[in-house]
Structure formats: C-alpha cells, structure tokens
Design a protein around this motif. Structure first.
Motif, mmCIF file in Angstrom:
data_model
loop_
_atom_site.group_PDB
_atom_site.id
_atom_site.type_symbol
_atom_site.label_atom_id
_atom_site.label_comp_id
_atom_site.label_asym_id
_atom_site.label_seq_id
_atom_site.Cartn_x
_atom_site.Cartn_y
_atom_site.Cartn_z
ATOM 1 N N ALA A 34 0.858 -1.192 0.000
ATOM 2 C CA ALA A 34 0.000 0.000 0.000
ATOM 3 C C ALA A 34 0.894 1.241 0.000
ATOM 4 O O ALA A 34 1.431 1.626 1.024
ATOM 5 N N VAL A 35 1.067 1.813 -1.171
ATOM 6 C CA VAL A 35 1.891 3.010 -1.310
ATOM 7 C C VAL A 35 1.006 4.118 -1.859
ATOM 8 O O VAL A 35 0.370 3.966 -2.894
ATOM 9 N N GLU A 36 0.970 5.209 -1.123
ATOM 10 C CA GLU A 36 0.187 6.348 -1.562
ATOM 11 C C GLU A 36 1.113 7.326 -2.269
ATOM 12 O O GLU A 36 2.126 7.753 -1.707
ATOM 13 N N VAL A 37 0.780 7.663 -3.499
ATOM 14 C CA VAL A 37 1.594 8.580 -4.282
ATOM 15 C C VAL A 37 0.733 9.794 -4.626
ATOM 16 O O VAL A 37 -0.218 9.685 -5.406
ATOM 17 N N PRO A 38 1.055 10.943 -4.041
ATOM 18 C CA PRO A 38 0.286 12.147 -4.360
ATOM 19 C C PRO A 38 0.373 12.458 -5.858
ATOM 20 O O PRO A 38 1.394 12.198 -6.504
ATOM 21 N N SER A 39 -0.691 12.998 -6.395
ATOM 22 C CA SER A 39 -0.718 13.298 -7.835
ATOM 23 C C SER A 39 0.397 14.265 -8.220
ATOM 24 O O SER A 39 0.929 14.183 -9.327
ATOM 25 N N ALA A 40 0.780 15.168 -7.320
ATOM 26 C CA ALA A 40 1.878 16.100 -7.620
ATOM 27 C C ALA A 40 3.193 15.343 -7.803
ATOM 28 O O ALA A 40 4.015 15.707 -8.659
#
Length: 156
Positions: A34-40
């Motif tokens: 589970a890796v969250e990657v911000p759209s920026a």
C-alpha cells in the motif's frame, strides 16, 4: 493539465511538426504494498522522465513504465532480480542494451502502439525521503533526480 507539446523544446523545434508522443505510465504499490503517491509526485516523475528523454534527444516515441513503491517492495524486487537482499533507491529494467549515445530505433516499436517500450523502473518513495534528508534537500527534488537517473539507464 501538463501540455507536453508546448513544454518541451523538441516539440517546438522538430522537423515534422508532430509532437513527440512519449508516454509515462506510473503505478503506485505495484508489488501489492500500500503506497500512496500524491498526484503532484506522479506529475514530477512524469515531467522528469520526459525532460531526460528530451535532453538525450530521444526522437522515437517511447513508453516508460514507473512503479512507485516502498523499501519493502523494492527490496523484494532487488532480491528477485539481482540477488541483493536490501532496499535501494531505484531499479531500472531496460528493454534493449543500448550503448551510450545510441538511441532507440523506430524498428523496435510495438506495432499496436507505434512506440518503443524503453523499459521499466522502480522508485522507492521511502528511500527517496531518507536520502533527501541525508543530502539536505527536499524529497521532491530527490524523486526528480531518481526519475532522471533511472531514465538514463535504459539509454546506455
């Protein structure tokens, strides 16, 4: 929205007048983590890959696939692919063995896309944060550096 045609000089200066149509696919947590990657951050990676391709004057439309992961995800891949049981910042998996200065050939393009699959890369966001702190700059700068660095590997 990011305008690739106007942003990159080769799109303004190329002889055919058609924009270079590279594609960068970004996948978060590609190893079931589970890796969250911000759209920026995704956009920074995309722009960095495209800038590296421009600087290297890659004039054949290419596809680059980027997996954004954490230390555990990249450690497992590092172990599976290289026999090294530790995390690293980036891994690159070129589709071709190019020599420095050699460019992808249009003959290598996938007939379905008319683009050359240049290769895959993995970036550990966790490792990027640690290295940014070590080097005294922002995590965003480190991610951009790692994306460029990893893009140059498939180019020889």
């Amino acid at each position: 929205m990011f305008d690739q045609f106007n942003y990159f000089s080769y799109n303004r200066e190329n002889k055919g007048g058609k924009p270079m149509d590279h594609e960068v696919y970004i996948e978060a947590g590609c190893m079931d983590e589970a890796v969250e990657v911000p759209s920026a951050v995704e956009e920074q990676i995309r722009r960095s890959v495209l800038a590296a391709l421009e600087e290297e004057r890659v004039d054949v439309p290419c596809i680059v696939e980027v997996c954004v992961t954490d230390d555990e995800g990249i450690r497992r891949t590092n172990l599976d692919m290289r026999g090294v049981d530790r995390p690293t910042d980036v891994l690159s998996f070129p589709m071709f063995e190019l020599k420095p200065g050699e460019k992808p050939s249009p003959d290598w393009a996938d007939p379905d896309t008319d683009k050359v699959l240049l290769g895959d890369m993995m970036i550990s966001l966790e490792r990027a944060r640690v290295q940014a702190a070590e080097f005294g700059h922002s995590p965003e700068r480190e991610v951009c550096y790692l994306a460029v660095h990893s893009t140059l590997h498939p180019l020889g």
